[in-house]
Design a protein around this motif. Structure first.
Motif, short mmCIF file in Angstrom:
data_model
loop_
_atom_site.label_atom_id
_atom_site.label_comp_id
_atom_site.label_asym_id
_atom_site.label_seq_id
_atom_site.Cartn_x
_atom_site.Cartn_y
_atom_site.Cartn_z
N SER A 86 3.20 -14.83 -8.53
CA SER A 86 3.05 -15.88 -7.53
C SER A 86 3.23 -15.25 -6.15
CB SER A 86 4.10 -16.97 -7.74
OG SER A 86 5.40 -16.45 -7.51
N ASP A 87 2.80 -15.99 -5.14
CA ASP A 87 2.95 -15.46 -3.78
C ASP A 87 4.41 -15.15 -3.47
OD1 ASP A 87 0.26 -15.69 -3.43
OD2 ASP A 87 0.36 -17.58 -2.32
N GLU A 88 5.31 -16.03 -3.91
CA GLU A 88 6.73 -15.85 -3.65
C GLU A 88 7.26 -14.60 -4.33
OE1 GLU A 88 10.95 -18.34 -4.08
OE2 GLU A 88 9.06 -19.17 -4.83
N ASP A 89 6.86 -14.40 -5.60
CA ASP A 89 7.35 -13.23 -6.34
C ASP A 89 6.71 -11.95 -5.82
OD1 ASP A 89 9.05 -14.69 -7.93
OD2 ASP A 89 7.56 -15.02 -9.51
N ARG A 90 5.47 -12.04 -5.38
CA ARG A 90 4.81 -10.86 -4.81
C ARG A 90 5.50 -10.43 -3.52
NH1 ARG A 90 0.17 -12.91 -3.72
NH2 ARG A 90 -0.50 -12.86 -5.92
N THR A 91 5.87 -11.42 -2.71
CA THR A 91 6.62 -11.12 -1.49
C THR A 91 7.97 -10.50 -1.83
OG1 THR A 91 5.54 -12.93 -0.29
CG2 THR A 91 7.64 -12.11 0.58
N ARG A 92 8.62 -11.05 -2.86
CA ARG A 92 9.92 -10.52 -3.27
C ARG A 92 9.80 -9.07 -3.74
NH1 ARG A 92 11.05 -14.35 -6.24
NH2 ARG A 92 12.43 -15.44 -4.79
N LEU A 93 8.73 -8.76 -4.50
CA LEU A 93 8.51 -7.40 -4.96
C LEU A 93 8.30 -6.47 -3.78
CD1 LEU A 93 7.98 -5.23 -7.10
CD2 LEU A 93 5.60 -6.04 -7.23
N ASN A 94 7.51 -6.91 -2.79
CA ASN A 94 7.29 -6.09 -1.60
C ASN A 94 8.58 -5.83 -0.85
OD1 ASN A 94 4.41 -5.29 -0.71
ND2 ASN A 94 4.11 -7.33 -1.57
N GLN A 95 9.37 -6.87 -0.67
CA GLN A 95 10.62 -6.73 0.08
C GLN A 95 11.62 -5.85 -0.65
OE1 GLN A 95 11.71 -10.86 0.59
NE2 GLN A 95 10.61 -11.05 2.53
N LEU A 96 11.73 -6.04 -1.96
CA LEU A 96 12.67 -5.25 -2.74
C LEU A 96 12.27 -3.78 -2.75
CD1 LEU A 96 15.20 -5.25 -4.48
CD2 LEU A 96 13.77 -5.78 -6.47
N THR A 97 10.98 -3.50 -2.88
CA THR A 97 10.50 -2.12 -2.88
C THR A 97 10.74 -1.47 -1.52
OG1 THR A 97 8.77 -2.71 -4.48
CG2 THR A 97 8.53 -0.62 -3.32
N THR A 98 10.46 -2.24 -0.45
CA THR A 98 10.70 -1.73 0.90
C THR A 98 12.17 -1.40 1.11
OG1 THR A 98 8.82 -2.95 1.80
CG2 THR A 98 10.53 -2.24 3.35
N THR A 99 13.04 -2.30 0.67
CA THR A 99 14.48 -2.10 0.83
C THR A 99 14.95 -0.86 0.09
OG1 THR A 99 14.92 -4.46 1.10
CG2 THR A 99 16.77 -3.08 0.38
N LYS A 100 14.51 -0.73 -1.15
CA LYS A 100 14.95 0.42 -1.95
C LYS A 100 14.34 1.72 -1.44
CE LYS A 100 17.80 -1.62 -4.53
NZ LYS A 100 19.24 -1.30 -4.38
N THR A 101 13.16 1.66 -0.86
CA THR A 101 12.55 2.85 -0.26
C THR A 101 13.36 3.29 0.95
OG1 THR A 101 10.34 2.18 -1.01
CG2 THR A 101 10.46 3.81 0.76
N GLU A 102 13.78 2.34 1.76
CA GLU A 102 14.57 2.66 2.95
C GLU A 102 15.96 3.17 2.59
OE1 GLU A 102 14.52 -1.04 5.01
OE2 GLU A 102 12.54 -0.71 5.92
N GLN A 103 16.51 2.66 1.50
CA GLN A 103 17.87 3.02 1.12
C GLN A 103 17.97 4.34 0.35
OE1 GLN A 103 19.42 -0.30 -1.09
NE2 GLN A 103 19.96 -1.47 0.76
N LEU A 104 16.89 4.75 -0.30
CA LEU A 104 16.98 5.88 -1.21
C LEU A 104 17.51 7.16 -0.57
CD1 LEU A 104 16.67 6.75 -4.11
CD2 LEU A 104 14.26 7.27 -3.68
N PRO A 105 17.06 7.53 0.65
CA PRO A 105 17.64 8.75 1.25
C PRO A 105 19.15 8.66 1.44
CG PRO A 105 15.61 8.16 2.36
CD PRO A 105 15.95 7.01 1.46
#
Length: 330
Positions: free
Chosen positions: A128-147
């Motif tokens: 769904s649009d909501e879950d797709r947005t959540r996936l994008n946000q979660l991936t972005t957050t984890k990408t920023e945090q990984l270093p």
């Protein structure tokens, strides 16, 4: 009772004396100083204890704050096609919450790999649009945090901290195999850091833990630094003696067996290069306390750091020795 207290005190003092004077590295310098004194017909060189290395920064000063990521189980379950539900559940159980930094690093990197792979697959089209947005946000957050996760995993590990322990001895003759295995351990941490955003590179828990176990076996960084400090101190003392004998250049100097010093220089260069490369490879703004420690103790460019001071003392010593002819029986 007083007798036992005196005996305990004697044992403690004996241990301290052994730690200071009976280290093989110190004994080699004592022999060399005696050789110079004999050659120049002077009293033995007066030696002072070298300084110890500085304290490694405290935990709050060396780690990077990472906000906790929170979401409901229903929202996580909605992303089940990304194969993260069991991973998140394992992280949130009692064992997962107290996992050592190395295991937290593996968890966060695996989570990022699955999220990133999922985002670049056909799965988002089925959400769904909501879950797709959540996936994008979660991936972005984890990408920023990984270093920052990678940084904390290294700098919060007991194995890494122990490597800088002040309760250590100067490095003495260490076989090539020992140095090689220690360098292999650092190299694996380097590879994990270099490949942290590589979805195809698979880290291995057993390999990581075995390398950390190797680092745990000895405080290699501290031993190297303390050996450099000791060598600098003893070379400086020898330089002072040779400089004072400006009118004694008719005396000769016996052969200087410097192979152990050559090995120290080679090992220190390899080790400090590897340590600095690993620190500098982290894609984060280094905490100021670590920046200062690295510059003051680990740098190979700062002339006032142990490596630079050692190089200066060695160069001067070679120049001072060159003023005296070698003995005929060398």
């Amino acid at each position: 009772m007083a007798q036992w207290r005196n005996l305990s005190l004697a044992i403690i003092l004996s241990a301290l004396l052994v730690g200071c004077g009976d280290n093989p590295a110190e004994q080699q310098w004592q022999r060399y100083h005696q050789q110079l004194a004999d050659d120049l017909a002077v009293e033995d060189i007066e030696r002072d204890d070298p300084v110890n290395i500085g304290d490694f920064p405290e935990r709050p000063d060396r780690l990077i704050d990472i906000p906790e990521t929170r979401d409901s189980l229903l929202n996580v379950y909605a992303l089940r096609e990304c194969q993260i539900t069991s991973l998140v559940a394992a992280r949130n159980n009692q064992l997962g919450r107290v996992a050592p930094p190395s295991q937290q690093w593996l968890y966060e990197r695996t989570l990022w790999q699955r999220l990133s792979a999922c985002l670049n697959s056909e799965v988002p089209e089925q959400l769904s649009d909501e879950d797709r947005t959540r996936l994008n946000q979660l991936t972005t957050t984890k990408t920023e945090q990984l270093p920052a996760v990678s940084w904390n995993a290294i700098f919060d590990s007991s194995e890494w901290v122990k490597s800088f322990s002040r309760a250590s001895q100067p490095l003495t003759n260490v076989d090539e195999t020992t140095i090689a295995t220690q360098l292999e351990a650092i190299d694996y941490l380097q590879r994990m850091t270099d490949h942290q955003f590589d979805r195809d590179w698979q880290q291995d828990s057993a390999t990581l833990e075995n390398h950390l176990k190797t680092l745990r076996e000895r405080p290699m960084t501290a031993e190297v630094l303390r050996a450099l400090l000791l060598a600098t101190q003893r070379l400086t003392e020898a330089n002072t003696l040779l400089a004072q004998q400006s009118n004694a250049t008719t005396r000769c100097l016996s052969h200087w067996e410097s192979r152990s010093l050559d090995r120290l220089a080679s090992t220190a260069k390899q080790w400090l290069t590897a340590i600095n490369r690993l620190i500098d490879a982290q894609q984060v703004d280094k905490p100021m306390a670590i920046h200062r420690y690295q510059s003051h103790w680990l740098s190979m460019e700062n002339a006032q750091a142990p490596w630079g001071q050692f190089q200066q003392a060695l160069t001067e010593h070679q120049a001072q020795r060159a003023r005296f002819p070698p003995c005929a029986d060398n």
